[in-house]
Design a protein around this motif. Structure first.
Motif, PDB file in Angstrom:
ATOM      1  N   MET A 215      36.923  29.630  28.760  1.00  0.00           N
ATOM      2  CA  MET A 215      36.765  28.556  29.730  1.00  0.00           C
ATOM      3  C   MET A 215      38.099  28.196  30.385  1.00  0.00           C
ATOM      4  O   MET A 215      38.136  27.511  31.386  1.00  0.00           O
ATOM      5  N   GLN A 216      39.231  28.662  29.816  1.00  0.00           N
ATOM      6  CA  GLN A 216      40.528  28.334  30.368  1.00  0.00           C
ATOM      7  C   GLN A 216      41.042  29.407  31.312  1.00  0.00           C
ATOM      8  O   GLN A 216      42.166  29.337  31.768  1.00  0.00           O
ATOM      9  N   LYS A 217      40.225  30.423  31.597  1.00  0.00           N
ATOM     10  CA  LYS A 217      40.636  31.470  32.526  1.00  0.00           C
ATOM     11  C   LYS A 217      40.434  31.012  33.965  1.00  0.00           C
ATOM     12  O   LYS A 217      39.651  30.117  34.259  1.00  0.00           O
ATOM     13  N   SER A 218      41.176  31.657  34.869  1.00  0.00           N
ATOM     14  CA  SER A 218      41.089  31.301  36.283  1.00  0.00           C
ATOM     15  C   SER A 218      39.752  31.736  36.872  1.00  0.00           C
ATOM     16  O   SER A 218      39.205  32.795  36.522  1.00  0.00           O
ATOM     17  N   SER A 219      39.226  30.927  37.798  1.00  0.00           N
ATOM     18  CA  SER A 219      37.959  31.270  38.456  1.00  0.00           C
ATOM     19  C   SER A 219      38.106  32.449  39.394  1.00  0.00           C
ATOM     20  O   SER A 219      37.107  33.046  39.806  1.00  0.00           O
ATOM     21  N   THR A 220      39.331  32.798  39.745  1.00  0.00           N
ATOM     22  CA  THR A 220      39.543  33.976  40.600  1.00  0.00           C
ATOM     23  C   THR A 220      39.320  35.272  39.837  1.00  0.00           C
ATOM     24  O   THR A 220      39.311  36.340  40.445  1.00  0.00           O
ATOM     25  N   CYS A 221      39.151  35.176  38.519  1.00  0.00           N
ATOM     26  CA  CYS A 221      38.943  36.354  37.662  1.00  0.00           C
ATOM     27  C   CYS A 221      40.114  37.336  37.754  1.00  0.00           C
ATOM     28  O   CYS A 221      39.924  38.559  37.685  1.00  0.00           O
ATOM     29  N   SER A 222      41.320  36.799  37.909  1.00  0.00           N
ATOM     30  CA  SER A 222      42.494  37.664  38.017  1.00  0.00           C
ATOM     31  C   SER A 222      42.724  38.476  36.751  1.00  0.00           C
ATOM     32  O   SER A 222      43.343  39.537  36.797  1.00  0.00           O
ATOM     33  N   PHE A 223      42.228  37.985  35.614  1.00  0.00           N
ATOM     34  CA  PHE A 223      42.386  38.710  34.355  1.00  0.00           C
ATOM     35  C   PHE A 223      41.498  39.950  34.291  1.00  0.00           C
ATOM     36  O   PHE A 223      41.629  40.756  33.377  1.00  0.00           O
ATOM     37  N   MET A 224      40.576  40.111  35.288  1.00  0.00           N
ATOM     38  CA  MET A 224      39.693  41.280  35.325  1.00  0.00           C
ATOM     39  C   MET A 224      40.090  42.264  36.426  1.00  0.00           C
ATOM     40  O   MET A 224      39.390  43.238  36.654  1.00  0.00           O
ATOM     41  N   TYR A 225      41.224  42.001  37.097  1.00  0.00           N
ATOM     42  CA  TYR A 225      41.676  42.919  38.139  1.00  0.00           C
ATOM     43  C   TYR A 225      42.223  44.193  37.503  1.00  0.00           C
ATOM     44  O   TYR A 225      42.718  44.191  36.376  1.00  0.00           O
ATOM     45  N   GLY A 226      42.125  45.293  38.248  1.00  0.00           N
ATOM     46  CA  GLY A 226      42.640  46.569  37.795  1.00  0.00           C
ATOM     47  C   GLY A 226      43.312  47.322  38.919  1.00  0.00           C
ATOM     48  O   GLY A 226      43.508  46.813  40.027  1.00  0.00           O
ATOM     49  N   GLU A 227      43.640  48.558  38.642  1.00  0.00           N
ATOM     50  CA  GLU A 227      44.404  49.343  39.611  1.00  0.00           C
ATOM     51  C   GLU A 227      43.589  49.673  40.865  1.00  0.00           C
ATOM     52  O   GLU A 227      44.175  49.886  41.937  1.00  0.00           O
ATOM     53  N   LEU A 228      42.261  49.712  40.776  1.00  0.00           N
ATOM     54  CA  LEU A 228      41.435  50.039  41.941  1.00  0.00           C
ATOM     55  C   LEU A 228      40.896  48.807  42.652  1.00  0.00           C
ATOM     56  O   LEU A 228      40.189  48.933  43.656  1.00  0.00           O
ATOM     57  N   THR A 229      41.225  47.611  42.155  1.00  0.00           N
ATOM     58  CA  THR A 229      40.780  46.389  42.824  1.00  0.00           C
ATOM     59  C   THR A 229      41.510  46.237  44.151  1.00  0.00           C
ATOM     60  O   THR A 229      42.742  46.315  44.199  1.00  0.00           O
TER      61      THR A 229
END
Length: 401
Positions: free
Chosen positions: A1-15
């Motif tokens: 619940m403390q993660k950013s709503s932009t989901c930056s923690f799920m970005y990868g090299e092909l994003t």
């Protein structure tokens, strides 16, 4: 619940970088928008999502949160070549995508013919790229009785900040007055402390008419439930905090024992700091706020310890059995160094009198606690009695943490 709503923690090299910028701008500008974005699971497998962002506004048309929805559209995108599928043919990768997204196929199964003529297919809804279809979500203000105040309204928020400032004032002055046994004969300070007591009393009345958040996250506005909840939680502490102890201590004819009792009861006001910690909790996500808060907490703890350090020295500097002064006490050494020694029976009271002034005593005590908490310890002020040594050890252990 403390993660950013932009989901930056799920970005990868092909994003896609441009899509990342669009997502960030959407949140920064409080806009509604839709995106097709490539994100990565914990196992590093890529997934295409159709992301919808809709700001939710309160009754003042201010954005209070965002509603984000995600739909898996990997099935409708070009099969992704990741490390696990290197060397596979396009048909093999498509087959795996279809297998992994069987649930999505079931959700997007064609509807009956009688439904097609009346509404869009679910597939069309998934692939809809027009952000105008997003509804304008708005937080509805709960309906409350006329004498009930919403806990998040502007007035209550401002009032809470006033109480917060006065609580910090209390946290500083109460230990000082108790340790140095000051009687508030100064009219200005007595009036100020009386005003603080009145404000705390008004705060009790307001708390009996202020909504609170229930266990299920709902806003409780029933007057009976509000009163029962307040009586079970903070009422006793708040009531003890607003009693006019300073006015009682201001009278010269008050017995010293009763005066000391009322002075000690003022320490109960420090329990209000529990509210302060709860209100400041949502500021901990900001680095600068955390730094300022840590500095304030360090200064407040040093102030409290300085008051305790002086109380120990003042209690042990004079031997009540023999009515003699301990020359190895840090209070006696300080009195000699600044030219204000202790003298016995100067005014005919039969007691030791004189010594350093309260300002000098407090500054010296604060200096010692600061050097001990930072583990510097120059040694020019040193504990000599057992009580002072035990307290110094405990203080250095606190400083090490």
């Amino acid at each position: 619940m403390q993660k950013s709503s932009t989901c930056s923690f799920m970005y990868g090299e092909l994003t896609d970088k441009k899509t990342i910028d669009k997502v960030r701008q959407t949140f920064d500008n409080y806009e509604s928008n839709c995106f097709e974005i490539l994100l990565y699971r914990k196992n590093k497998s890529p997934v295409w999502f159709y992301m919808q962002v809709a700001p939710i506004r309160n009754e003042n048309d201010k954005v209070v949160l965002f509603l984000c929805t995600f739909k898996d559209i990997t099935l409708f995108k070009q099969p992704i070549e990741d490390e696990s599928t290197k060397g596979w043919t396009k048909f093999a990768r498509l087959t795996r995508a279809l297998t992994n997204n069987r649930n999505t196929l079931q959700q997007l199964a064609p509807m009956g013919k009688h439904e097609v003529s009346h509404k869009q297919s679910r597939l069309a809804e998934v692939l809809q790229l027009n952000s105008d279809i997003l509804p304008q979500y708005k937080q509805e203000a709960p309906k409350t009785p006329p004498h009930i105040i919403l806990h998040y309204c502007t007035f209550k928020t401002t009032w809470d900040w006033v109480i917060l400032i006065l609580t910090f004032y209390t946290a500083i002055m109460v230990p000082y007055n108790v340790s140095f046994k000051t009687k508030q004969n100064n009219i200005a300070w007595l009036v100020l402390d009386s005003v603080v007591d009145v404000i705390f009393l008004v705060d009790i009345v307001l708390n009996f008419h202020t909504t609170f958040v229930g266990p299920g996250g709902e806003v409780i506005s029933d007057p009976k439930l509000i009163r029962m909840n307040y009586l079970k939680t903070w009422f006793v502490i708040d009531l003890l905090s607003c009693l006019p102890y300073d006015i009682i201590n201001a009278f010269e004819n008050v017995d010293e024992g009763i005066s000391s009792l009322f002075s000690s009861l003022k320490v109960v006001r420090l329990l209000r700091l529990g509210r302060v910690a709860r209100k400041l909790d949502h500021y901990l996500e900001y680095g600068a706020a955390v730094l300022v808060l840590l500095v304030c907490v360090f200064g407040l703890v040093a102030h409290w310890l300085a008051c305790i350090w002086y109380s120990i020295g003042d209690y042990e500097v004079i031997d009540e059995v023999t009515n003699t002064i301990k020359m190895d006490s840090w209070l006696y050494q300080l009195a000699i160094s600044i030219g204000s020694p202790y003298r016995y029976n100067v005014s005919g009271s039969g007691r030791w009198e004189g010594g350093p002034g309260k300002d000098s005593l407090y500054i010296t005590s604060l200096y010692f606690t600061m050097t001990s908490l930072t583990t510097i310890g120059f040694g020019n002020i040193a504990p000599t009695t057992d009580g002072e040594k035990i307290f110094s050890v405990a203080m250095m252990m606190v400083g090490c943490k």
